[in-house]
Write an enzyme that holds these catalytic residues in place. Structure first.
Site, PDB file in Angstrom:
ATOM      1  N   ASP A   1       1.896   0.149   1.949  1.00 13.61           N
ATOM      2  CA  ASP A   1       0.984   1.022   2.697  1.00 13.61           C
ATOM      3  C   ASP A   1       0.890   0.467   4.112  1.00 13.61           C
ATOM      4  O   ASP A   1      -0.094  -0.142   4.505  1.00 13.61           O
ATOM      5  CB  ASP A   1      -0.393   1.031   2.028  1.00 13.61           C
ATOM      6  CG  ASP A   1      -1.396   1.865   2.824  1.00 13.61           C
ATOM      7  OD1 ASP A   1      -2.608   1.608   2.732  1.00 13.61           O
ATOM      8  OD2 ASP A   1      -0.939   2.756   3.575  1.00 13.61           O
ATOM      9  N   SER A   2       1.952   0.682   4.866  1.00  9.73           N
ATOM     10  CA  SER A   2       2.060   0.037   6.182  1.00  9.73           C
ATOM     11  C   SER A   2       1.761   1.005   7.311  1.00  9.73           C
ATOM     12  O   SER A   2       1.662   2.214   7.110  1.00  9.73           O
ATOM     13  CB  SER A   2       3.501  -0.455   6.359  1.00  9.73           C
ATOM     14  OG  SER A   2       4.350   0.666   6.554  1.00  9.73           O
TER      15      SER A   2
HETATM   16  N1  SAM Z   1      -1.938   4.998   5.428  1.00  9.55           N
HETATM   17  C1  SAM Z   1      -1.686   4.502   6.678  1.00  9.55           C
HETATM   18  C2  SAM Z   1      -0.461   5.154   7.268  1.00  9.55           C
HETATM   19  O1  SAM Z   1       0.192   5.878   6.530  1.00  9.55           O
HETATM   20  O2  SAM Z   1      -0.206   5.039   8.437  1.00  9.55           O
HETATM   21  C3  SAM Z   1      -1.582   3.003   6.610  1.00  9.55           C
HETATM   22  C4  SAM Z   1      -2.890   2.459   6.357  1.00  9.55           C
HETATM   23  S1  SAM Z   1      -3.046   0.746   6.309  1.00  9.55           S
HETATM   24  C5  SAM Z   1      -4.440   0.620   7.273  1.00  9.55           C
HETATM   25  C6  SAM Z   1      -1.767   0.008   7.263  1.00  9.55           C
HETATM   26  C7  SAM Z   1      -1.949  -1.498   7.340  1.00  9.55           C
HETATM   27  O3  SAM Z   1      -0.683  -2.165   7.426  1.00  9.55           O
HETATM   28  C8  SAM Z   1      -2.719  -1.952   8.583  1.00  9.55           C
HETATM   29  O4  SAM Z   1      -3.957  -2.458   8.187  1.00  9.55           O
HETATM   30  C9  SAM Z   1      -1.835  -3.024   9.225  1.00  9.55           C
HETATM   31  O5  SAM Z   1      -2.555  -4.116   9.741  1.00  9.55           O
HETATM   32  C10 SAM Z   1      -0.962  -3.423   8.032  1.00  9.55           C
HETATM   33  N2  SAM Z   1       0.287  -4.075   8.403  1.00  9.55           N
HETATM   34  C11 SAM Z   1       1.101  -3.751   9.439  1.00  9.55           C
HETATM   35  N3  SAM Z   1       2.145  -4.605   9.476  1.00  9.55           N
HETATM   36  C12 SAM Z   1       1.988  -5.491   8.454  1.00  9.55           C
HETATM   37  C13 SAM Z   1       2.746  -6.605   7.960  1.00  9.55           C
HETATM   38  N4  SAM Z   1       3.886  -6.983   8.556  1.00  9.55           N
HETATM   39  N5  SAM Z   1       2.294  -7.254   6.852  1.00  9.55           N
HETATM   40  C14 SAM Z   1       1.142  -6.858   6.236  1.00  9.55           C
HETATM   41  N6  SAM Z   1       0.363  -5.827   6.664  1.00  9.55           N
HETATM   42  C15 SAM Z   1       0.795  -5.145   7.750  1.00  9.55           C
END
Ligand code: SAM
Length: 292
Positions: free
Chosen positions: A160-161
């Site tokens: 879920d990135s």
């Molecule tokens: N549903 C949303 C979308 O489709 O765009 C995504 C929601 S969720 C909030 C995305 C999360 O991924 C963010 O909180 C971000 O900080 C996290 N994230 C981004 N890159 C990451 C990484 N390399 N490792 C772990 N988390 C990561």
């Protein structure tokens, strides 16, 4: 009276597209060590979270994405015990996964501690049940580093990135998918947030091409989420068990009953099966990936 602020989603600026949202109140706005965060109250969608100019979650339509990213792989697998979420700091997907009593341990690996901190403040409906559940472990780390180092194996991995920009970029790489594959049990399933093919077809082609090099079954399924502008949202699907994607509606319904028929607002056994029936233009994007 001061002019109401409007906040624009800049994700598709390169396409000359910008969706603007009138803001009732800004609840949180900051530049964290990883990204620009703004959380605001919107008259129709309620609370909205935007990271680096891309909508992540809204109170009004979050259920569609959260349910399809969690219940599709879990009911297709049928007996998932070890589940890993990469990203997902808002805990919306974690809350859905924990509805499955078959799950013995859920590990969530989020890179940005700020996202988890303000989710606890502003999305307690997700964080409270998750953090109160002893099966849940919240880890702050880069998902790439975590899957490269962890010894454990998982039945379902849910990515879920954010989009392939900033910290999220590495989560769309061949080395990340390969590391996920090494951490998966037999019949394990990997699902990924893969953008809206109408505007982001290259993202989907690229992921499915990379899946194909690693897994027997590389595909995607779809759902329409109002604030993921552009029509169908694609969710990447990768597994070595080709049968999982064909799981019959009857079997899904029986598994749902066995799981206690917990409340859902989007996922049903029929919607699950139908989500893999792709409109031709998306099937062509997936097929293009298969020819590469
Ligand atoms: N549903 C949303 C979308 O489709 O765009 C995504 C929601 S969720 C909030 C995305 C999360 O991924 C963010 O909180 C971000 O900080 C996290 N994230 C981004 N890159 C990451 C990484 N390399 N490792 C772990 N988390 C990561």
């Amino acid at each position: 009276m001061a002019e109401k602020r409007w906040i624009g989603e800049t994700l598709f600026d390169d396409l000359g597209l910008r969706m603007n949202y009138r803001v009732e109140k800004v609840l949180h706005e900051t530049q964290t060590g990883h990204q620009h965060v703004v959380l605001f109250e919107q008259p129709f969608f309620g609370k909205m979270l935007m990271l680096d100019g891309a909508i992540q979650i809204t109170k009004r339509d979050e259920f569609i994405y959260q349910e399809m990213m969690s219940h599709v792989p879990l009911f297709a697998h049928g007996n998932a015990r070890e589940v890993l979420i990469i990203g997902g700091g808002d805990c919306g997907i974690a809350e859905e996964v924990l509805k499955h009593q078959s799950v013995k341990r859920l590990t969530q690996v989020e890179i940005d501690p700020d996202v988890v901190a303000f989710a606890k403040e502003h999305f307690p409906e997700f964080t409270k049940p998750a953090f109160a559940d002893k099966r849940f472990a919240s880890v702050i780390d880069d998902g790439m580093k975590f899957v490269a180092q962890i010894e454990r194996r998982f039945d379902v991995i849910i990515v879920d990135s954010t989009d392939p920009q900033g910290p999220g970029n590495v989560l769309f790489s061949q080395k990340f998918y390969a590391a996920c594959k090494r951490r998966m049990n037999k019949s394990g399933v990997l699902v990924t947030q893969n953008g809206v093919p109408f505007f982001q077809s290259r993202e989907l082609t690229s992921s499915i091409t990379k899946f194909r090099r690693l897994f027997a079954d590389a595909a995607c399924y779809v759902a329409a989420i109002p604030t993921y502008v552009g029509g169908h949202m694609a969710m990447g699907w990768a597994t070595d068990n080709r049968r999982l994607r064909q799981t019959a509606v009857k079997t899904l319904a029986a598994r749902y009953r066995k799981a206690g028929s917990f409340s859902t607002k989007y996922w049903t056994p029929e919607v699950h099966a139908a989500a893999f029936a792709l409109p031709r233009f998306i099937a062509d994007v997936a097929a293009k990936a298969k020819r590469q």
